[in-house]
Motif scaffolding. Structure first.
Motif, mmCIF file in Angstrom:
data_model
loop_
_atom_site.group_PDB
_atom_site.id
_atom_site.type_symbol
_atom_site.label_atom_id
_atom_site.label_comp_id
_atom_site.label_asym_id
_atom_site.label_seq_id
_atom_site.Cartn_x
_atom_site.Cartn_y
_atom_site.Cartn_z
ATOM 1 N N ARG A 197 0.836 -1.200 0.000
ATOM 2 C CA ARG A 197 0.000 0.000 0.000
ATOM 3 C C ARG A 197 0.874 1.256 0.000
ATOM 4 N NH1 ARG A 197 -2.914 -3.227 3.908
ATOM 5 N NH2 ARG A 197 -4.857 -4.013 2.983
ATOM 6 N N TYR A 198 1.955 1.224 0.750
ATOM 7 C CA TYR A 198 2.850 2.368 0.809
ATOM 8 C C TYR A 198 3.500 2.628 -0.550
ATOM 9 C CZ TYR A 198 2.627 2.104 5.947
ATOM 10 O OH TYR A 198 2.206 2.109 7.237
ATOM 11 N N VAL A 199 3.899 1.555 -1.224
ATOM 12 C CA VAL A 199 4.528 1.695 -2.545
ATOM 13 C C VAL A 199 3.549 2.325 -3.538
ATOM 14 C CG1 VAL A 199 5.343 0.389 -4.546
ATOM 15 C CG2 VAL A 199 6.224 -0.137 -2.272
ATOM 16 N N VAL A 200 2.319 1.829 -3.553
ATOM 17 C CA VAL A 200 1.315 2.351 -4.489
ATOM 18 C C VAL A 200 1.012 3.824 -4.201
ATOM 19 C CG1 VAL A 200 -1.092 2.167 -5.225
ATOM 20 C CG2 VAL A 200 0.301 0.098 -4.962
ATOM 21 N N ALA A 201 0.845 4.168 -2.931
ATOM 22 C CA ALA A 201 0.549 5.557 -2.563
ATOM 23 C C ALA A 201 1.693 6.481 -2.950
ATOM 24 C CB ALA A 201 0.272 5.656 -1.059
#
Length: 288
Positions: A7-11
């Motif tokens: 999720r952090y990578v996508v955000a």
């Protein structure tokens, strides 16, 4: 590697700055940077390169971001399948109390008329942050809130709601209250540190007013009681006018007029049938 890191990578890829990505995820920027560094170290590759004040996705990073989105979508679909299996035909809607009139006045009657066999469960939340968390944590299929919301959620604007001043009777105020009149006015405000409080503080700074804080309550508190008990006013939505009138309060417009976009939000996944049906009914009568 875990789902939180994905999720952090996508955000980060969507926002292109660690600061904006962290804000959308409601975490501290150093925590996000550390999580990304740990993942890069684990994978043995660089996902993001610094560019000025932001970041750019590397060639390897673009592939990882694509796969991360696919993995998160798959997880959401599995969770939705499990929810649909165990809910027994129940649609869960998250909303703050201030927007419940939108549900009760238009959305729910229209949906129930077309789908009378579906049970609807309302998840009452404390403001926008509460709605976002309920939707993210799969405690609600859809959330009703004002915008903006973090980039990992999909929003469907429905209508614009006017922000009004809700006051106890007897105050000598014009029918339309200039923003400057809020200076030194006793106001009931959201709790310190909440997203709603930050927005109001920014609004006050824009118009150069400094109200007097008479009371602080979250959106699940009894705002009519708080207004009467503190002999203070409160900023709310036009949709709260009927409840305010029943409580003997006075509703006034502001000058200049202030409006917020109200939307249904959900995680980035293929919606289950009940949620998609509700969204279709809601959008068929949209005024945004």
């Amino acid at each position: 590697m875990n789902l939180q890191q994905l999720r952090y990578v996508v955000a980060t890829a969507e926002h292109r700055t660690m600061t904006d990505a962290a804000r959308s995820l409601y975490i501290a920027q150093p925590a996000l940077s550390r999580a990304i560094r740990d993942l890069e170290r684990e994978l043995g590759m660089t996902l993001f390169a610094r560019s000025g004040r932001g970041v750019v996705v590397t060639a390897q990073g673009r592939r990882v971001v694509k796969l991360a989105r696919e993995a998160l979508d798959a997880v959401h679909e599995i969770e939705a399948l499990a929810t649909q299996t165990h809910s027994g035909g129940e649609l869960r809607l998250a909303s703050p109390p201030s927007l419940e009139p939108v549900l009760a006045g238009r959305l729910l009657p229209a949906y129930v008329a077309e789908h009378p066999g579906v049970r609807v469960h309302l998840v009452r939340c404390d403001g926008r942050d509460g709605v976002v968390n309920a939707v993210r944590e799969q405690r609600a299929d859809l959330g009703l809130t004002d915008l903006p919301v973090p980039a990992d959620l999909v929003s469907h604007p429905l209508e614009r709601q006017e922000i009004v001043l809700l006051s106890p009777p007897g105050l000598e105020l014009p029918d339309t209250v200039p923003m400057i009149r809020l200076n030194a006015m006793r106001l009931v405000l959201p709790p310190p540190g909440s997203a709603r409080r930050r927005e109001f503080e920014q609004l006050f700074a824009t118009y150069g007013v400094r109200p007097v804080i008479a009371a602080e309550i979250d959106e699940r508190g009894s705002w009519p009681m708080a207004i009467r008990a503190s002999s203070a006013s409160m900023l709310g939505y036009r949709g709260m006018a009927e409840q305010a009138a029943k409580a003997g309060l006075v509703v006034r417009s502001l000058d200049p007029a202030l409006r917020r976009i109200i939307a249904l939000v959900h995680v980035r996944k293929r919606l289950a049938g009940m949620a998609q049906d509700f969204l279709s009914v809601a959008e068929s009568g949209t005024s945004a």
